[in-house]
Design a protein around this motif. Structure first.
Motif, PDB file in Angstrom:
ATOM      1  N   ASN A  95      33.824  40.259  35.371  1.00 27.37           N
ATOM      2  CA  ASN A  95      34.363  41.381  36.159  1.00 27.37           C
ATOM      3  C   ASN A  95      34.564  40.963  37.612  1.00 27.37           C
ATOM      4  O   ASN A  95      33.713  40.272  38.186  1.00 27.37           O
ATOM      5  N   TYR A  96      35.660  41.430  38.163  1.00 30.27           N
ATOM      6  CA  TYR A  96      35.980  41.071  39.551  1.00 30.27           C
ATOM      7  C   TYR A  96      36.410  42.304  40.350  1.00 30.27           C
ATOM      8  O   TYR A  96      36.858  43.306  39.774  1.00 30.27           O
ATOM      9  N   THR A  97      36.309  42.183  41.667  1.00 27.60           N
ATOM     10  CA  THR A  97      36.865  43.206  42.557  1.00 27.60           C
ATOM     11  C   THR A  97      37.846  42.531  43.510  1.00 27.60           C
ATOM     12  O   THR A  97      37.730  41.335  43.792  1.00 27.60           O
ATOM     13  N   CYS A  98      38.798  43.336  44.000  1.00 25.15           N
ATOM     14  CA  CYS A  98      39.797  42.827  44.931  1.00 25.15           C
ATOM     15  C   CYS A  98      39.990  43.785  46.096  1.00 25.15           C
ATOM     16  O   CYS A  98      39.894  45.000  45.939  1.00 25.15           O
ATOM     17  N   ASP A  99      40.245  43.197  47.252  1.00 24.16           N
ATOM     18  CA  ASP A  99      40.668  43.969  48.412  1.00 24.16           C
ATOM     19  C   ASP A  99      42.175  44.180  48.242  1.00 24.16           C
ATOM     20  O   ASP A  99      42.959  43.251  48.459  1.00 24.16           O
ATOM     21  N   VAL A 100      42.558  45.395  47.838  1.00 26.38           N
ATOM     22  CA  VAL A 100      43.973  45.637  47.501  1.00 26.38           C
ATOM     23  C   VAL A 100      44.865  45.680  48.738  1.00 26.38           C
ATOM     24  O   VAL A 100      46.083  45.686  48.630  1.00 26.38           O
ATOM     25  N   THR A 101      44.239  45.714  49.934  1.00 20.32           N
ATOM     26  CA  THR A 101      45.038  45.761  51.159  1.00 20.32           C
ATOM     27  C   THR A 101      45.369  44.364  51.655  1.00 20.32           C
ATOM     28  O   THR A 101      46.069  44.195  52.645  1.00 20.32           O
ATOM     29  N   ASN A 102      44.836  43.327  50.950  1.00 23.43           N
ATOM     30  CA  ASN A 102      44.977  41.966  51.455  1.00 23.43           C
ATOM     31  C   ASN A 102      45.412  41.021  50.333  1.00 23.43           C
ATOM     32  O   ASN A 102      44.598  40.599  49.506  1.00 23.43           O
ATOM     33  N   ALA A 103      46.700  40.687  50.315  1.00 21.99           N
ATOM     34  CA  ALA A 103      47.251  39.879  49.219  1.00 21.99           C
ATOM     35  C   ALA A 103      46.710  38.455  49.203  1.00 21.99           C
ATOM     36  O   ALA A 103      46.772  37.778  48.173  1.00 21.99           O
ATOM     37  N   THR A 104      46.138  37.986  50.311  1.00 20.06           N
ATOM     38  CA  THR A 104      45.603  36.621  50.312  1.00 20.06           C
ATOM     39  C   THR A 104      44.087  36.593  50.103  1.00 20.06           C
ATOM     40  O   THR A 104      43.479  35.527  50.070  1.00 20.06           O
ATOM     41  N   ALA A 105      43.469  37.788  49.965  1.00 20.16           N
ATOM     42  CA  ALA A 105      42.023  37.824  49.715  1.00 20.16           C
ATOM     43  C   ALA A 105      41.727  37.167  48.367  1.00 20.16           C
ATOM     44  O   ALA A 105      42.578  37.131  47.476  1.00 20.16           O
ATOM     45  N   VAL A 106      40.521  36.638  48.245  1.00 21.29           N
ATOM     46  CA  VAL A 106      40.107  35.974  47.009  1.00 21.29           C
ATOM     47  C   VAL A 106      39.300  36.984  46.175  1.00 21.29           C
ATOM     48  O   VAL A 106      38.412  37.657  46.721  1.00 21.29           O
ATOM     49  N   PRO A 107      39.587  37.139  44.871  1.00 15.71           N
ATOM     50  CA  PRO A 107      38.802  38.059  44.041  1.00 15.71           C
ATOM     51  C   PRO A 107      37.316  37.705  44.089  1.00 15.71           C
ATOM     52  O   PRO A 107      36.954  36.529  44.101  1.00 15.71           O
ATOM     53  N   ALA A 108      36.472  38.739  44.142  1.00 20.02           N
ATOM     54  CA  ALA A 108      35.025  38.508  44.177  1.00 20.02           C
ATOM     55  C   ALA A 108      34.443  38.834  42.813  1.00 20.02           C
ATOM     56  O   ALA A 108      34.790  39.856  42.205  1.00 20.02           O
ATOM     57  N   GLN A 109      33.552  37.981  42.341  1.00 23.77           N
ATOM     58  CA  GLN A 109      32.920  38.262  41.055  1.00 23.77           C
ATOM     59  C   GLN A 109      31.844  39.320  41.225  1.00 23.77           C
ATOM     60  O   GLN A 109      31.025  39.228  42.142  1.00 23.77           O
ATOM     61  N   THR A 110      31.860  40.354  40.371  1.00 29.74           N
ATOM     62  CA  THR A 110      30.839  41.387  40.474  1.00 29.74           C
ATOM     63  C   THR A 110      29.893  41.368  39.290  1.00 29.74           C
ATOM     64  O   THR A 110      28.899  42.076  39.290  1.00 29.74           O
ATOM     65  N   GLY A 111      30.204  40.586  38.278  1.00 33.54           N
ATOM     66  CA  GLY A 111      29.310  40.538  37.131  1.00 33.54           C
ATOM     67  C   GLY A 111      30.030  40.106  35.884  1.00 33.54           C
ATOM     68  O   GLY A 111      31.176  39.655  35.932  1.00 33.54           O
ATOM     69  N   ALA A 112      29.346  40.249  34.776  1.00 30.17           N
ATOM     70  CA  ALA A 112      29.902  39.911  33.473  1.00 30.17           C
ATOM     71  C   ALA A 112      29.173  40.756  32.445  1.00 30.17           C
ATOM     72  O   ALA A 112      28.035  41.191  32.685  1.00 30.17           O
ATOM     73  N   VAL A 113      29.853  41.012  31.353  1.00 29.05           N
ATOM     74  CA  VAL A 113      29.252  41.749  30.242  1.00 29.05           C
ATOM     75  C   VAL A 113      29.641  40.989  28.977  1.00 29.05           C
ATOM     76  O   VAL A 113      30.821  40.718  28.773  1.00 29.05           O
ATOM     77  N   ALA A 114      28.666  40.626  28.161  1.00 31.28           N
ATOM     78  CA  ALA A 114      29.012  39.899  26.937  1.00 31.28           C
ATOM     79  C   ALA A 114      28.004  40.197  25.839  1.00 31.28           C
ATOM     80  O   ALA A 114      26.832  40.481  26.110  1.00 31.28           O
ATOM     81  N   THR A 115      28.500  40.120  24.620  1.00 32.31           N
ATOM     82  CA  THR A 115      27.625  40.193  23.455  1.00 32.31           C
ATOM     83  C   THR A 115      27.280  38.762  23.078  1.00 32.31           C
ATOM     84  O   THR A 115      28.147  37.888  23.094  1.00 32.31           O
ATOM     85  N   LEU A 116      26.014  38.528  22.774  1.00 27.68           N
ATOM     86  CA  LEU A 116      25.575  37.179  22.395  1.00 27.68           C
ATOM     87  C   LEU A 116      25.431  37.125  20.870  1.00 27.68           C
ATOM     88  O   LEU A 116      24.802  37.997  20.269  1.00 27.68           O
ATOM     89  N   PHE A 117      26.042  36.095  20.282  1.00 26.27           N
ATOM     90  CA  PHE A 117      25.984  35.921  18.831  1.00 26.27           C
ATOM     91  C   PHE A 117      25.141  34.692  18.506  1.00 26.27           C
ATOM     92  O   PHE A 117      25.294  33.632  19.132  1.00 26.27           O
TER      93      PHE A 117
END
Ligand SMILES: *[C@@H]1O[C@H](CO)[C@@H](O)[C@H](O)[C@H]1NC(C)=O
Ligand SMILES: *[C@@H]1O[C@H](CO)[C@@H](O)[C@H](O)[C@H]1NC(C)=O
Ligand SMILES: *[C@@H]1O[C@H](CO)[C@@H](O)[C@H](O)[C@H]1NC(C)=O
Ligand SMILES: *[C@@H]1O[C@H](CO)[C@@H](O)[C@H](O)[C@H]1NC(C)=O
Ligand SMILES: *[C@@H]1O[C@H](CO)[C@@H](O)[C@H](O)[C@H]1NC(C)=O
Ligand SMILES: *[C@@H]1O[C@H](CO)[C@@H](O)[C@H](O)[C@H]1NC(C)=O
Length: 261
Positions: A95-117
């Motif tokens: 999962n990522y977040t973005c500053d939508v007001t800044n086209a050159t901003a770098v996406p920031a990771q906010t986490g991950a969700v996964a099922t483990l098999f």
């Protein structure tokens, strides 16, 4: 479908579960080389079945036979004295977040969700097959997967999520087995190999990681490796991206327990 009968007989022997029903394959997705992956996968399974016929006994699950291969990457090896406890295929989203007001901003990771098999027995018995599973898992949509990883009948062995933006958490306590749970800190990271499998929309594979568990981890869990990743990376910039978004990924997770020497 013949191929899923082969699959059920191979993985069924390893996981001792009822025969699976196959979810539909995402053959028309944008994943390059996907049909090739699935064909390769079924061919390999067919070959394993052939080999299995000449085995005197059914495949035995012995984790001491599973060897984690981090050799082409500069990740440090597990601390001396630790022992492999579990191998899982994770399938979920980064999962990522973005500053939508800044086209050159770098996406920031906010986490991950996964099922483990639970892939411990595959790791011990068929390491070549194991290494194809993250790529194969990318061929199936998460919602479709629910309690299954594609047509395999690998059992769920846990859940992976974040407790805050810097704390990956693993819960390996299920009704089948109680192996422990742990929050972790990133100890080392290295880019996935250039030929690592891409995501459903061609996203590069997320880095390979070494994580160490926090005080309070149960089950004597000490270290967790994320390797053989597929997909999951955010675009280089926030251009055209929404404020929050997810990227599908899959990976192998290797869990080590014990007391470091
Ligand atoms: C998987 O999800 C994508 C995106 O939502 C969709 O376009 C595709 O049809 C889905 N594939 C299957 C097999 O359900
Ligand atoms: C990661 O491990 C490599 C070699 O094992 C080492 O050279 C590097 O400094 C480590 N990086 C970090 C951030 O610890
Ligand atoms: C946009 O993001 C870039 C990259 O992070 C940064 O250098 C720049 O200062 C940001 N601009 C604004 C207006 O926030
Ligand atoms: C990540 O995405 C999942 C799936 O939609 C969602 O349930 C979860 O809340 C998201 N987590 C974060 C930290 O954004
Ligand atoms: C994984 O499968 C093996 C073999 O069936 C089993 O012994 C082990 O307890 C399982 N692990 C988990 C976490 O479910
Ligand atoms: C995240 O959680 C860890 C472990 O509980 C804690 O040490 C850290 O300070 C937290 N970080 C943030 C940004 O809240």
């Amino acid at each position: 479908m013949r191929s899923s009968i082969i699959l059920a007989s191979v993985l069924g022997a390893l996981t001792v579960l009822a025969a699976p029903t196959s979810p539909s394959l995402n053959l028309n997705s944008a994943l390059p080389g996907q049909a090739e992956t699935v064909t390769e996968y079924f061919n390999m399974l067919a070959q394993k079945v052939q080999e299995g016929r000449s085995m005197a006994v059914a495949p035995v699950c012995d984790l001491s036979k599973a060897k984690m291969a981090i050799a082409p990457t500069p990740l440090p090896v597990p601390a001396e004295g630790l022992k492999l406890k579990h191998v899982a295929i994770g399938r979920g989203t980064q999962n990522y977040t973005c500053d939508v007001t800044n086209a050159t901003a770098v996406p920031a990771q906010t986490g991950a969700v996964a099922t483990l098999f639970n892939a411990s027995c595959v790791a011990a018995t068929y390491p070549d097959l194991l290494n194809m599973l993250p790529k194969l898992a990318m061929s199936f949509n998460l919602t479709e997967v629910e309690q299954k990883m594609g047509p395999s009948n690998l059992a769920i062995s846990g859940q992976h999520f974040f407790t805050n933006t810097t704390t990956p958490f693993f819960n390996l306590d299920t009704t089948r087995a109680t192996l422990g749970e742990a929050g972790c800190t990133k100890a080392n990271a290295t880019s996935a190999p250039a030929n690592a499998p891409k995501g459903q929309l061609g996203e590069p594979a997320v880095p390979w990681l070494k994580l160490v568990t926090h005080v309070g981890a149960t089950g004597n869990l000490q270290e967790v490796y994320r390797i053989e990743t597929a997909g999951g990376s955010a675009p280089a910039t926030c251009k055209g991206m929404p404020a929050t978004f997810e990227v599908q990924y899959s990976a192998q997770y290797w869990f080590f327990e014990g007391t470091a020497a």
